[in-house]
Scaffold this motif. Structure first.
Motif, PDB file in Angstrom:
ATOM      1  N   UNK A  16       1.406   6.153  -7.165  1.00  0.00           N
ATOM      2  CA  UNK A  16       0.242   6.907  -7.627  1.00  0.00           C
ATOM      3  C   UNK A  16       0.527   8.394  -7.625  1.00  0.00           C
ATOM      4  N   UNK A  17       1.236   8.861  -6.611  1.00  0.00           N
ATOM      5  CA  UNK A  17       1.534  10.287  -6.531  1.00  0.00           C
ATOM      6  C   UNK A  17       2.416  10.707  -7.699  1.00  0.00           C
ATOM      7  N   UNK A  29       9.230   7.331   1.560  1.00  0.00           N
ATOM      8  CA  UNK A  29       8.571   8.549   1.086  1.00  0.00           C
ATOM      9  C   UNK A  29       7.230   8.771   1.764  1.00  0.00           C
ATOM     10  N   UNK A  30       6.490   7.704   1.978  1.00  0.00           N
ATOM     11  CA  UNK A  30       5.169   7.845   2.599  1.00  0.00           C
ATOM     12  C   UNK A  30       5.201   7.406   4.056  1.00  0.00           C
ATOM     13  N   UNK A  45      10.710   4.297  -1.777  1.00  0.00           N
ATOM     14  CA  UNK A  45       9.293   4.599  -1.969  1.00  0.00           C
ATOM     15  C   UNK A  45       8.557   4.486  -0.639  1.00  0.00           C
ATOM     16  N   UNK A  46       8.884   3.449   0.097  1.00  0.00           N
ATOM     17  CA  UNK A  46       8.238   3.256   1.388  1.00  0.00           C
ATOM     18  C   UNK A  46       8.569   4.419   2.333  1.00  0.00           C
ATOM     19  N   UNK A  64      -2.978   7.014   4.646  1.00  0.00           N
ATOM     20  CA  UNK A  64      -2.659   6.638   3.268  1.00  0.00           C
ATOM     21  C   UNK A  64      -3.917   6.315   2.493  1.00  0.00           C
ATOM     22  N   UNK A  97       0.832  -1.206   0.000  1.00  0.00           N
ATOM     23  CA  UNK A  97       0.000   0.000   0.000  1.00  0.00           C
ATOM     24  C   UNK A  97       0.867   1.257   0.000  1.00  0.00           C
ATOM     25  N   UNK A  98       1.931   1.235   0.785  1.00  0.00           N
ATOM     26  CA  UNK A  98       2.839   2.380   0.818  1.00  0.00           C
ATOM     27  C   UNK A  98       3.439   2.607  -0.562  1.00  0.00           C
ATOM     28  N   UNK A 157       7.702  16.468  -6.918  1.00  0.00           N
ATOM     29  CA  UNK A 157       7.851  15.028  -6.760  1.00  0.00           C
ATOM     30  C   UNK A 157       8.418  14.408  -8.038  1.00  0.00           C
ATOM     31  N   UNK A 212      -6.672  11.881  -3.570  1.00  0.00           N
ATOM     32  CA  UNK A 212      -5.819  12.096  -4.740  1.00  0.00           C
ATOM     33  C   UNK A 212      -6.547  11.678  -6.015  1.00  0.00           C
ATOM     34  N   UNK A 265      -5.628   9.468   1.694  1.00  0.00           N
ATOM     35  CA  UNK A 265      -4.873  10.193   0.678  1.00  0.00           C
ATOM     36  C   UNK A 265      -5.128   9.622  -0.714  1.00  0.00           C
ATOM     37  N   UNK A 266      -5.119   8.299  -0.804  1.00  0.00           N
ATOM     38  CA  UNK A 266      -5.380   7.658  -2.100  1.00  0.00           C
ATOM     39  C   UNK A 266      -6.735   8.073  -2.643  1.00  0.00           C
ATOM     40  N   UNK A 319       2.168   1.730  -3.342  1.00  0.00           N
ATOM     41  CA  UNK A 319       1.103   2.211  -4.220  1.00  0.00           C
ATOM     42  C   UNK A 319       0.911   3.717  -4.088  1.00  0.00           C
ATOM     43  N   UNK A 320       0.901   4.206  -2.856  1.00  0.00           N
ATOM     44  CA  UNK A 320       0.723   5.644  -2.632  1.00  0.00           C
ATOM     45  C   UNK A 320       1.823   6.423  -3.345  1.00  0.00           C
ATOM     46  N   UNK A 321       3.055   5.975  -3.185  1.00  0.00           N
ATOM     47  CA  UNK A 321       4.177   6.672  -3.802  1.00  0.00           C
ATOM     48  C   UNK A 321       4.053   6.676  -5.319  1.00  0.00           C
TER      49      UNK A 321
END
Lengths: 213, 213
Positions: A78-79, B184-185, B181-182, B193, A71-72, B86, B200, B196-197, A74-76
């Motif tokens: 997606x952003x 980052x969030x 990536x991990x 999260x 999930x983490x 980003x 977003x 946020x998804x 994915x958030x990165x």
DNA sequence: CCCCAATAGTTAGCTGCCTAATCATCGGGG
DNA sequence: CCCCGATGATTAGGCAGCTAACTATTGGGG
């Protein structure tokens, strides 16, 4: 020769109208389709703006035997994807007014600062390199929206000034510009916008983890 | 001549190492500074990643006598700004592995699809134009990470295949890539999260309001 | 008082992204 | 059975962003 039939000659004079972004010719495909793959069969949902998928993230993480949180990831991802998408939409938006995102930002910053600023200050405030500012100013000056004048105090320096034409351009586009920006976030309630601002700022701060070392 | 002293000769053979993004030389200034302006004096906070300000948005909207919601405008502008920020961080990140964001996305998509895909499919799935895919494939092929092969079924078509070298590159970078990536969030809780998804996705969907018409 | 490091701005060359135009091939309707 | 529209891929040209290198000027320290 007929002007229409010319092949490469049309490019000779560089007579292409600047900023003619109209939209992509790669039309979106159906909502859902079957994708055949060497490894597995899977449903791939192409619901607009929601790619990539949590499944893809999970599959990738597992594929390399890592214990990262899908999930983490994915958030990165997606952003990053959303940033590119929104950036392109903005480019289409500003093209309507004969500008680009960078040129608009420079113009607006100049306007907000009383109409005068040095290129170095512009670079710092817009968070782009000085070379980029040179390029943006070149384009804006060519269209008469800004002018360059040598600095009075510093022999090395230059001052970029917003011309009457530049100010007029900003005035002309303001209603539609701000209207569209408002429409963009119209799907969020005021409370949600506040939350979004907070989360966005924190993720952006976290994105330094990508560049750091 | 000494290799170090050469001026432009070094560019002659195009011997510039690809993707040498290291960071900007425009170093960040202090946290807070006084800005003198023709119209007003104001405190300009340059807290990292939190520009532009609500004040700026409010001032602009008022300046043109519009009744747009400053907070809504701020959200839109921040998202555009954050996207660029980003995006650049991602570019720095991928440069570590001799890739760019676009090249990585192509490679990863290929890998996820079993190692073979046509350029048209890649363009649709990556949401870029076919011309862009041609360019990305050119670069990747030059480095031996993918190969092009004429399609068996369609005389017009081509198939891009992931080479062993390409798969190895993905494998090599996986731990650090997903780790960053991990990170980052990392500042967001699991619940945040999820929120946020959702937000977003809705704003991205709303960003069509910029390009529509 | 001069010299040299720091700063301002520009230039050259690169990548990624785009659109429009071009070439080749596929495939269905007359 | 042939022709023409649709499709796959590439090419050409343009903009924005970057880094590195270059030129000119400033200003402080020896």
């Amino acid at each position: 020769m007929t002007a229409r039939r010319t092949r490469y000659a049309a490019y000779g004079g560089s007579t292409r109208p600047p900023y003619t972004i109209t939209g992509t010719d790669t039309r979106r495909h159906l909502d859902t389709e079957i994708v055949s793959c060497h490894i597995c069969f899977m449903m791939k949902s192409v619901t607009n703006g929601e790619a990539p998928t949590l499944d893809q993230a999970r599959r990738q993480v597992e594929h390399y035997g890592l214990d990262a949180d899908p999930q983490a990831v994915l958030v990165a991802v997606r952003l990053i994807s959303a940033g590119a998408r929104v950036g392109r939409a903005a480019e289409v938006h500003f093209a309507r007014f004969g500008l680009s995102t960078g040129r608009y930002r420079l113009l607006a910053d100049l306007e907000d600062h009383g109409g005068e600023k040095s290129p170095s200050r512009l670079a710092a405030d817009l968070d782009v390199s000085r070379a980029t500012v040179t390029g943006l100013l070149d384009g804006l000056e060519r269209e008469g929206l800004v002018a360059r004048r040598p600095s009075a105090e510093d022999g090395r320096g230059t001052v970029a000034i917003l011309t009457a034409r530049g100010a007029q351009r900003l005035r002309d586009m303001a209603p539609e510009h701000f209207g569209r920006l408002e429409a963009m976030v119209g799907g969020l309630s005021v409370a949600e916008r506040t939350v979004f601002l907070d989360l966005l700022a924190r993720v952006v701060r976290g994105s330094e983890a990508l560049a750091d070392d």
